[in-house]
Design a protein around this motif. Structure first.
Motif, mmCIF file in Angstrom:
data_model
loop_
_atom_site.group_PDB
_atom_site.id
_atom_site.type_symbol
_atom_site.label_atom_id
_atom_site.label_comp_id
_atom_site.label_asym_id
_atom_site.label_seq_id
_atom_site.Cartn_x
_atom_site.Cartn_y
_atom_site.Cartn_z
ATOM 1 N N ASP A 25 0.855 -1.177 0.000
ATOM 2 C CA ASP A 25 0.000 0.000 0.000
ATOM 3 C C ASP A 25 0.897 1.236 0.000
ATOM 4 O OD1 ASP A 25 -1.801 2.065 0.465
ATOM 5 O OD2 ASP A 25 -3.087 0.839 1.757
ATOM 6 N N PHE A 26 1.314 1.628 -1.190
ATOM 7 C CA PHE A 26 2.290 2.704 -1.326
ATOM 8 C C PHE A 26 1.729 4.064 -0.932
ATOM 9 C CE2 PHE A 26 3.460 -0.445 -4.719
ATOM 10 C CZ PHE A 26 4.458 -1.046 -3.979
ATOM 11 N N GLY A 74 10.896 11.476 -0.377
ATOM 12 C CA GLY A 74 11.542 12.142 -1.505
ATOM 13 C C GLY A 74 11.609 11.224 -2.714
ATOM 14 N N ASN A 75 11.980 9.971 -2.476
ATOM 15 C CA ASN A 75 12.029 8.991 -3.570
ATOM 16 C C ASN A 75 10.639 8.724 -4.143
ATOM 17 O OD1 ASN A 75 14.801 8.575 -3.564
ATOM 18 N ND2 ASN A 75 14.696 6.981 -2.007
ATOM 19 N N ILE A 94 9.664 9.438 -8.256
ATOM 20 C CA ILE A 94 9.179 8.477 -9.260
ATOM 21 C C ILE A 94 7.648 8.378 -9.314
ATOM 22 C CG2 ILE A 94 11.290 7.109 -9.114
ATOM 23 C CD1 ILE A 94 9.806 5.098 -7.397
ATOM 24 N N GLY A 95 6.968 9.135 -8.441
ATOM 25 C CA GLY A 95 5.513 9.109 -8.445
ATOM 26 C C GLY A 95 4.920 7.891 -7.765
ATOM 27 N N LYS A 96 5.661 7.275 -6.871
ATOM 28 C CA LYS A 96 5.203 6.061 -6.192
ATOM 29 C C LYS A 96 4.126 6.401 -5.167
ATOM 30 C CE LYS A 96 7.263 1.880 -4.200
ATOM 31 N NZ LYS A 96 8.563 1.263 -3.811
ATOM 32 N N LYS A 107 1.341 11.472 -9.721
ATOM 33 C CA LYS A 107 2.412 11.745 -10.671
ATOM 34 C C LYS A 107 3.690 12.078 -9.914
ATOM 35 C CE LYS A 107 1.210 16.652 -11.065
ATOM 36 N NZ LYS A 107 0.900 17.773 -11.990
ATOM 37 N N SER A 108 4.787 12.054 -10.624
ATOM 38 C CA SER A 108 6.070 12.412 -10.009
ATOM 39 C C SER A 108 6.173 13.932 -9.888
ATOM 40 C CB SER A 108 7.231 11.873 -10.849
ATOM 41 O OG SER A 108 7.232 12.479 -12.134
ATOM 42 N N ASP A 109 6.949 14.367 -8.919
ATOM 43 C CA ASP A 109 7.144 15.800 -8.682
ATOM 44 C C ASP A 109 8.583 16.010 -8.219
ATOM 45 O OD1 ASP A 109 7.197 18.451 -7.769
ATOM 46 O OD2 ASP A 109 5.116 18.390 -7.086
#
Length: 252
Positions: free
Chosen positions: A48-49, A73-74, A78-80, A84-86
């Protein structure tokens, strides 16, 4: 209670109880290190990310736990667990983690700030990025030391578009933010090698062989070449073992 981890039902019970313990330690006892473990549990066991990201974010901002800043931060990078990624948000958390003395967070902040890729959404700031990388290296992050060595081996141009790695003679007249310095490159490469970076060891070997930044010494060149080889073999063995574990899991 002792669990028989050979029995599937007892493994499931153990895992569930582990989650309960982590939640209690985090939410009731407010222990930052347990909150981080809860995030890892939600990520690795529950997959459950989104919830894991929320735990890491809160643990970073509220409890000021550097490893959780690195994690969130990671996630942003990568948008995990996110829509979306930021990259800019990722940098914010890496910088926060670095302030909290997490060396790998310093590394990631430094890499983002010194990068010059065409798709980068971060304003390039080499001096600031250099400071982060230096702090990371001093915090014993081998990759940071290796990266700093690379910066001094080639130099860091003010305008990356003017730099041609394939034709060094054309780079003599361009302006540099960090000038080529083999002595400093050697120092950082040696630090990176001592911390276990095989590429840094390979660079130390080459520099001893050529006498770049250090007195030429073929015996030491051979020594560091062998260290690099041994680290490479250990790295390949670790990858092979992980791959084999994956195969074993598929058979279950």
């Amino acid at each position: 209670m002792a669990y028989d981890l050979q029995k599937e039902e007892e493994v499931k019970e153990f895992v569930e109880n582990l989650g309960i313990e982590y939640r209690f330690g985090c939410y009731k006892e407010k222990k930052p290190e347990v909150c981080h473990l809860l995030g890892d549990y939600l990520e690795a066991i529950k997959k459950d990310f989104s919830k894991a990201g929320k735990v890491f974010k809160n643990n970073c901002l509220e409890y000021k736990y550097g490893k959780s800043c690195l994690k969130i931060g990671n996630y942003n990078l990568i948008g995990k667990g996110l829509d979306k990624s930021d990259t800019q948000e990722a940098l914010k958390y890496f910088e926060k983690g670095c302030e909290l003395n997490e060396p790998t967070a310093c590394l990631h902040a430094g890499l983002l700030l010194t990068g010059s890729g065409p798709d980068s959404k971060i304003d390039r700031n080499v001096p600031k990025g250099y400071d982060y990388l230096t702090k990371s290296c001093e915090g014993k992050d081998a990759n940071a030391c290796h990266y700093l060595a690379g910066m001094y081996l080639s130099g860091v141009p003010k305008n990356p578009k003017e730099f041609n790695p394939h034709k060094p003679e054309k780079n003599k007249n361009i302006e540099y933010l960090i000038k080529q310095d083999y002595m400093k490159a050697f120092e950082f490469a040696k630090s990176g090698c001592e911390l276990g970076n095989m590429y840094a060891c390979a660079n130390v070997s080459i520099m001893y062989k050529k006498g770049d930044g250090v007195e030429k010494n073929l015996e030491l060149s051979k020594k560091y070449f062998e260290i690099a080889q041994n680290l490479h073999k250990a790295h390949e063995l670790t990858k092979e073992l992980k791959f084999q574990q994956g195969l074993d899991e598929d058979k279950k």
